[in-house]
Enzyme design. Structure first.
Site, short mmCIF file in Angstrom:
data_model
loop_
_atom_site.label_atom_id
_atom_site.label_comp_id
_atom_site.label_asym_id
_atom_site.label_seq_id
_atom_site.Cartn_x
_atom_site.Cartn_y
_atom_site.Cartn_z
N GLU A 329 0.81 -1.22 0.00
CA GLU A 329 0.00 0.00 0.00
C GLU A 329 0.85 1.28 0.00
O GLU A 329 0.31 2.36 -0.18
CB GLU A 329 -0.92 0.02 1.23
CG GLU A 329 -2.03 -1.03 1.21
CD GLU A 329 -1.60 -2.38 1.77
OE1 GLU A 329 -0.38 -2.65 1.82
OE2 GLU A 329 -2.48 -3.17 2.16
N LYS A 437 0.18 -11.32 23.72
CA LYS A 437 -0.40 -10.67 24.89
C LYS A 437 -0.34 -11.67 26.05
O LYS A 437 -1.15 -12.58 26.13
CB LYS A 437 -1.85 -10.24 24.62
CG LYS A 437 -1.93 -9.03 23.71
CD LYS A 437 -2.77 -9.31 22.49
CE LYS A 437 -2.46 -8.29 21.40
NZ LYS A 437 -2.65 -8.84 20.06
P1 ADP Z 1 2.27 -8.91 3.15
O1 ADP Z 1 3.51 -9.14 3.95
O2 ADP Z 1 1.01 -8.91 3.96
O3 ADP Z 1 2.24 -9.66 1.91
P2 ADP Z 1 3.42 -6.48 2.26
O4 ADP Z 1 4.39 -7.14 1.38
O5 ADP Z 1 2.75 -5.27 1.77
O6 ADP Z 1 2.27 -7.44 2.63
O7 ADP Z 1 4.11 -6.29 3.65
C1 ADP Z 1 3.97 -5.17 4.45
C2 ADP Z 1 4.34 -5.50 5.85
O8 ADP Z 1 5.62 -6.12 5.93
C3 ADP Z 1 4.46 -4.28 6.74
O9 ADP Z 1 3.22 -3.85 7.20
C4 ADP Z 1 5.36 -4.81 7.86
O10 ADP Z 1 4.63 -5.51 8.83
C5 ADP Z 1 6.26 -5.77 7.14
N1 ADP Z 1 7.54 -5.14 6.86
C6 ADP Z 1 7.94 -4.56 5.73
N2 ADP Z 1 9.21 -4.11 5.85
C7 ADP Z 1 9.62 -4.41 7.09
C8 ADP Z 1 10.82 -4.21 7.83
N3 ADP Z 1 11.87 -3.63 7.30
N4 ADP Z 1 10.85 -4.63 9.10
C9 ADP Z 1 9.79 -5.24 9.67
N5 ADP Z 1 8.64 -5.47 9.03
C10 ADP Z 1 8.54 -5.06 7.75
#
Ligand code: ADP
Length: 544
Positions: A329, A437
């Protein structure tokens, strides 16, 4: 009074036109699915993508129509990116690791008119073919192959299709606000949701995301996007590379440590980008080789938390790890961990600690934290809350929905729980659905994983919540042993002592051969919770 400067639309056609004209001979190296490595250049990619744009138009595809791709990172996929979007159509990149149900769902939801796919995905396409409602043309991304020509009625072949296009016609004029590409989130729960990028949002992401304190890719670089082109447009690298004339290395389907290591060494890659699991596998391959990663200066890591133990290992090879955060997004790059001037005075250990965070927002992206009542929280580096984002390249609404996906005051809720310090350095503490939690207190799974992964006899680990009679939830570690190592549960639990508060130490360690990875290479914690969530309820394993 209006300004009196030229106005040129910010379009993807203008990006590839620039690369074709001013970086004509800069090489694009493409690993084909056959294993063959071919060398092309921005001149050829530019010409072919214009041919594709016009060939699709001749097939009757109109501006705004969605044309889907199912392909690895390679030259024809790159041309499709620019040909489809540059020609005013919408490039819908599909993740081939989606289940057949998800695949047919996204094609129908997007109302794709054309489906371009690599020959190796023909069995997949044949499987979903009866379910597809809108696709008029199926195109195999390769030369004509008589052996498969009858597989689907009217099957077209990419190389032949190009010959019907026009190499000398200019890119059509496109409104910069019109849709350019479409990518569905992986949909760990429910159906995938489509994010529809515009030319303008893509260009903003390209220009701002590549500032010196952004990704900073230059014409001097050889860039290897290991991150797939079906995962948020390979983090925007194809566009940034076109704007800056970078030499590109497109790795094809084999993303294991050894293949990537050989590719980096053979092509003298200077910058590579990918999710942490890619780099873990690369480090394992590196240990077993005599490579020194001589050409590599930086890797960009994102998509999941960067295990801190990787930082000094890469540093010992002279490679800087640049940690970035974003989501489908957010196009995706929203924060990058580039230091401030005063950080140069920090010790190496302090720098390593700072590097483990996800960094600060690029210009054009704003962040805020909220508590569970929707009250704003301070950016003090300590208070954690729900992370919300807004910016020029952040989604407003999911494809096909009639309502915006934003808060009443126009922010996008990320589903991440973070802290932000006064300089804007943001640290993801967890995803809100993963956080544990325990007895009314929160435990970050990320922190517990980082410790387990730092254990020398552990190759990879994930921490998830297990149901508990007294505390509701307690952390358990699901770990993969390093090759030829045999750590025990007690060894791993003892490793936590002194590193965190004692009540946060996990209750159990379960060893597995592999962690389940999702469609974009991230550990599937929902799957682990399903498998091991009752572990502490079985066999009286509960401690007080
Ligand atoms: P999905 O993982 O649901 O397929 P995305 O590829 O859009 O969707 O991933 C976004 C999510 O990935 C973020 O909201 C976050 O939780 C995680 N994320 C992305 N980059 C990082 C990072 N550098 N460190 C930790 N989490 C990350």
């Amino acid at each position: 009074m209006l300004g009196q400067m030229m106005e040129m639309p910010l379009t993807i056609g203008s990006l590839i036109a620039h690369a074709e004209r001013y970086h004509t001979h800069t090489e694009i190296i493409s690993v084909e699915t056959t294993g063959e490595r071919i060398t092309s250049n921005w001149g050829e990619v530019g010409r072919n993508s214009r041919k594709l744009a016009y060939a699709l138009r001749k097939l009757g595809i109109a501006g705004g129509d969605r044309c889907a791709t199912i392909a690895w990172n390679n030259r024809r996929h790159l041309e499709s990116y620019f040909g489809i979007s540059g020609g005013g159509m919408v490039c819908h990149t599909i993740n081939p690791r989606f289940s057949p149900e998800q695949l047919s769902f996204v094609v129908n939801d997007a109302e794709d008119q054309v489906l371009l796919f690599e020959q190796s995905f023909l069995p997949l396409v044949e499987k979903i073919y009866p379910l597809l409602k809108t696709v008029k043309h199926f195109v195999v991304m390769g030369p004509r192959d008589e052996n498969i020509a009858q597989a689907i009625e009217g099957l077209l072949f990419y190389d032949e299709l190009l010959t019907t296009g026009e190499a000398d016609a200019p890119w059509p004029e496109v409104d910069e606000r019109s849709a350019s590409s479409l990518c569905y989130t992986s949909g760990t729960t429910g159906n995938p949701k489509g994010v529809l990028y515009s030319h303008r949002s893509t260009l903003m992401h390209t220009l701002v995301g590549n500032q010196p304190d952004g990704l900073a890719l230059s014409a001097q670089d050889t860039v290897l996007p290991v991150v797939p082109m079906f995962h948020v447009n390979a983090w925007g690298v194809p566009y940034i590379a076109a704007a800056n004339g970078c030499k590109l290395v497109l790795p094809g389907p084999n993303l294991d440590g050894k293949s990537i290591l050989n590719l980096i060494d053979d092509t003298e890659t200077t910058i590579a980008l990918g999710v942490p699991t890619i780099w873990m596998n690369l480090l394992a391959a590196l240990e077993a080789s005599d490579s020194t990663l001589a050409s590599l200066t930086r890797t960009v890591v994102g998509g999941a938390p960067l295990p801190p133990s990787m930082i000094p290992v890469f540093a010992s090879y002279g490679v800087e790890l640049l940690h970035a955060w974003g989501m489908t997004e957010t196009s995706p790059v929203a924060t990058i961990n580039q230091f401030l001037q005063r950080h140069s005075a920090l010790s190496d250990t302090e720098k390593t600690t700072l590097r483990t965070g996800q960094g600060r927002p690029l210009f054009g992206v704003d962040l805020r934290l909220l508590d569970e009542n929707g009250e704003l929280l301070p950016h003090d580096g300590k208070t954690q809350g729900d992370l919300q984002v807004r910016g020029h390249w952040v989604a407003k609404r999911y494809f096909g929905q009639d309502k915006d996906a934003l808060t009443d005051d126009g922010w996008f809720d990320t589903g991440d729980v973070s802290t932000i310090d006064e300089d804007g350095f943001m640290i993801i503490r967890d995803r809100s659905k993963d956080i544990i939690k325990s007895g009314g207190e929160w435990i970050s799974t990320v922190e517990l994983e980082n410790i387990a992964i730092a254990h020398p006899e552990i190759a990879n680990a994930a921490v998830v919540a297990a149901r508990h009679d007294k505390w509701d939830e307690r952390p358990i570690v699901i770990a993969v042993k390093a090759p030829n190592m045999n750590p025990t549960e007690e060894d791993v639990l003892a490793f936590y002592k002194g590193k965190i508060l004692s009540w946060q130490i996990p209750d159990a360690v379960i060893f597995v051969d592999n962690l389940p990875l999702g469609a974009t290479g991230k550990v599937q914690k929902a799957e682990l919770r399903k498998q091991f969530g009752e572990h502490l309820m079985d066999k009286g394993k509960q401690n007080d």
